[in-house]
Design an enzyme around this catalytic site. Structure first.
Site, short mmCIF file in Angstrom:
data_model
loop_
_atom_site.label_atom_id
_atom_site.label_comp_id
_atom_site.label_asym_id
_atom_site.label_seq_id
_atom_site.Cartn_x
_atom_site.Cartn_y
_atom_site.Cartn_z
N TYR A 67 0.57 -19.31 4.92
CA TYR A 67 0.83 -20.04 3.69
C TYR A 67 0.31 -21.47 3.86
O TYR A 67 -0.77 -21.67 4.39
CB TYR A 67 2.33 -19.97 3.34
N LYS A 84 2.92 8.46 -7.54
CA LYS A 84 1.45 8.48 -7.50
C LYS A 84 0.95 7.54 -6.41
O LYS A 84 -0.02 7.84 -5.70
CB LYS A 84 0.90 8.07 -8.86
#
Length: 761
Positions: free
Chosen positions: A47, A102
């Protein structure tokens, strides 16, 4: 004894389905960091301030997003919930479990990461605007469960507006798989695609996509008749939208029966049992019948074949030949498209997938696939038109074909430099070994065996038994207190209708005496008196082992609540080792987050084996690794690398390797070697290029003594978060497996599946 049972659809209980999605961490997917985050430096790189550097690189060149972010391996599975499975328009939020599912298939079969996105929007233009705005995040878009005709407009517009692959799988998945089956069926019956007459029942998204692709392959539009809920799509009908009007016929047919006259092919994407024998009798010789409605096809397989023995038939079901299953397509199509950074999935790429699937069917089927489906007759023909879903070659066949088509049609932004390297990358990305248990469970279901549980009066065993019955993996025999077993079942809504429950203390005196006499005969010269044998046989582990010995059961499972030694002793005393085996050994399979599997031995039995005993363990382990369809690459571990440190333990490992190479000359094995070096091919090639493991590294680790092996797998399981299958007991005359203390229900089911397949052999 083996018992073959007819296919029965899995019984899915509401409570089980809800518990599956709720227990542990709710849902089916999670986000896992791919970089170390263990120090202040790591955090600063991940970060602020370090993250600014890749941001600037991407701002300068947007293509750098593929270098510095997960975009290149990230697909969005997107729906508005307007046409979910057979549930209809249930809304975006209610569709989320399907979209997560899925995503799981993308990950399992092609190693593709997924974010599922459910958009609460039924206006096509607004939906298009929202999805288009997501392009910076994703490498591909899979549209799902969007109702027709809106789905056509949405996909067409997104393909025009976006520069990443977009595909509505409900349309194109079935089209691609059924097209491959059609090409092969026509080859078998020796008919030309431009001459056949086709009847299609159903005119939804999948049916329209199928017809479009059939036309691309050569079917003439004038030879197609489509039928929907309101009748034949005829030019005289005034209720047809623009999409369906394209396929309206001018032929003088008014109903399905008339349309079927002299038809060469029937494609059903509608509802069950709408076809009758009379319909089939109208068809031309050698008819091709694709009845793809689920769970009930337009006509049952048995009735269709009985009516037309000359027919070639496909369905959407796994219990009949030629299952048209979308999982044969979408994971590998997106994989190939994204690997070359294709800007779209075009017709050429779809056709490449069709032809790759059709060609793969004609190749010799791997033994692992034959074993998984218990079918040695998987040869290109009437009952084998398309590959099986568990065929490990799909990713290395379909994905490269799609990638090549993308390159040839100019939509690829990152051409493949070396196709052999790409092939290897595909295998590594998905982890070709990650499908270890799927073929084993599939094979077990083909010929279930009787498995006796010595600790049946526990919730986990009874729940596992329910799953085993529901999935047709085994016929459980439950040993324990009948009253307690039935109470646990009642308290936990466990339904097991076809399980034998045996309370050993209630067995007939003559049965107990017969078992005691057999045990006495086996152990009378080992200090066991007849009095001792009569007491010992009341122990459920002895009783269960005796059932297997007497061929009243095929396998024994125990150990959930008792220490390993208390379980293995009765099994060794009653069942014994197989001929030619000097000792038994234990193995664990460890699978990491990447889907890579490693085999650890010995982890449970031999405390401090000699070099000769290690050779025995090596032989047992090599045979068991091959049982899972994998060629072992074995490393005998030590704290030394090829003589770098002297000591008794490295010398034992080296001697074991030398003797193993003499006894098993075709085995890939090396050592003594440190564990990290055995797995790191770069280290091996830089420092020990002479090693037999230098090219591919080890997948099977032989530990020099029990302590190191046992500690290693437990640390990897608990701290590393790896999945463990085992312990697998090797060398017994008949299948016996001792569960790890506190095993999960799924681990129990896996061990039983392994035992069943062993019993089949």
């Amino acid at each position: 004894m083996s018992i073959r049972i007819p296919f029965v659809p899995l019984k899915i209980r509401r409570e089980d389905a809800l518990a599956y999605h709720e227990q542990g961490q709710p849902g089916k997917i999670e986000v896992v960091p791919t970089k170390m985050l263990s120090s202040q430096l790591d955090l600063a790189l991940a970060y602020s301030p370090g993250v600014a550097e890749p941001c600037k690189e991407i701002a300068e060149n947007p293509e750098n997003a593929y270098r510095y972010t997960s975009k290149g391996n990230l697909v969005a599975v997107i729906s508005n919930g307007t046409a979910v499975l057979g549930l209809g328009n249930i809304g975006a939020q209610a569709s989320k479990p399907v979209m997560e599912g899925k995503g799981v298939l993308f990950k399992k079969f092609a190693g593709i990461d997924v974010f599922d996105i459910e958009i609460d929007c039924s206006d096509p233009q607004e939906f298009i605007r929202i999805v288009k705005s997501l392009e910076p995040t994703f490498g591909g878009i899979n549209l799902e469960d969007i109702k027709a005709p809106e789905c056509f407009v949405i996909e067409q517009e997104l393909r025009k507006q976006m520069n990443i692959p977009v595909m509505h799988d409900d349309q194109h998945g079935t089209a691609i798989i059924s097209s491959a089956a059609l090409l092969n069926a026509l080859e078998i019956v020796k008919k030309k695609i431009d001459e056949i007459k086709v009847v299609v029942n159903g005119a939804g998204a999948a049916a329209v996509a199928c017809v479009k692709l059939y036309i691309e392959l050569g079917v003439k539009k004038e030879n197609i008749v489509m039928n929907d809920i309101n009748g034949i799509l005829h030019v005289d009908r005034e209720d047809l939208d623009d999409m369906r009007r394209v396929f309206a016929t001018s032929r003088p047919v008014s109903n399905l029966l008339e349309a079927m006259k002299d038809a060469d092919m029937f494609l059903g994407l509608s509802v069950g049992n709408v076809l009758t024998p009379d319909h089939l009798k109208q068809m031309a010789p050698d008819p091709i019948i694709f009845a793809l409605a689920n769970p009930e096809p337009e006509i049952s397989y048995e009735l269709a074949i009985a009516t037309r023995p000359d027919a070639i038939m496909a369905t959407g079901r796994s219990d009949h030949p030629n299952q048209v299953n979308n999982v044969l397509g979408f994971p590998y199509i997106f994989r190939g498209a994204m690997d070359v950074r294709a800007t779209e999935i075009n017709e050429a790429m779809k056709l490449a997938a069709v032809r790759a699937l059709a060609q793969l069917t004609k190749e010799p089927v791997p033994e692992s696939v034959n074993k998984a489906y218990n079918d040695q007759a998987l040869v290109f023909g009437r009952t084998y038109l398309i590959p099986k879903p568990l065929d490990p070659r799909l990713i290395t066949t379909v994905s490269p074909a799609v990638a090549k088509a993308a390159i040839e049609t100019g939509v690829a932004r990152l051409p493949v430099a070396d196709w052999e390297v790409y092939h290897q990358q595909l295998e590594k990305r998905v982890g070709i070994n990650q499908k270890l248990m799927s073929p084993i469970i599939a094979q077990a279901r083909r010929q279930p065996k009787r498995v006796v549980f010595a600790e049946a009066d526990t919730y986990k065993i009874l729940k596992a038994a329910q799953i085993l019955v529901d999935e047709h993996i085994a016929f459980p025999i439950l040993l324990g207190d009948k009253k307690k077993i039935r109470q646990i079942m009642e308290d936990n809504y466990i339904e097991i209708d076809r399980c034998e429950i045996i309370d050993v203390t209630e067995q007939p005196e003559e049965k107990l005496e017969a078992y005691a006499q057999m045990l006495y005969q086996k152990r009378q010269r080992k200090g066991v008196t007849l009095y001792d044998a009569r007491k010992m046989i009341l122990d459920r582990n002895y009783y269960g082992a005796m059932m297997v010995h007497a061929d009243e059961a095929d396998a024994l499972i125990s150990g959930l609540t008792k220490e390993y030694a208390r379980i293995i002793r009765p099994a060794l005393q009653v069942i014994g080792v197989e001929p030619g085996v000097n000792r038994v050994a234990g193995m664990y399979i460890i699978t990491n987050a990447k889907g890579e599997s490693y085999f650890f031995a010995d982890t449970t039995v031999n405390a401090n084996p000699t070099a000769d005993e290690l050779v025995d363990i090596i032989g047992l382990t090599a045979r068991k690794v091959r049982f899972f369809g994998i060629e072992p690459r074995m490393a005998v571990l030590s704290y030394s690398n090829f003589g770098s440190v002297a000591g008794e333990q490295p010398e034992k490992a080296l001697l074991a390797v030398q003797k193993a190479k003499q006894k098993y000359p075709n085995l890939i094995i090396d050592g003594e070697i440190q564990a990290n070096v055995a797995l790191d091919t770069q280290l091996l090639q830089e420092n020990y290029p002479f090693s037999d493991l230098a090219e591919s590294g080890a997948n099977t680790l032989i530990f020099p003594e029990l302590t190191s092996g046992n500690i290693s797998y437990k640390l990897l399981q608990e701290i590393g978060g790896n999945e463990a299958i085992g312990p697998i007991l090797m060398g017994m005359k008949k299948p016996v497996h001792v569960l790890q203390l506190g095993s999960s229900i799924r681990e129990i089911v896996n061990m039983v599946a392994i035992a069943v397949v062993e019993a089949q052999h």
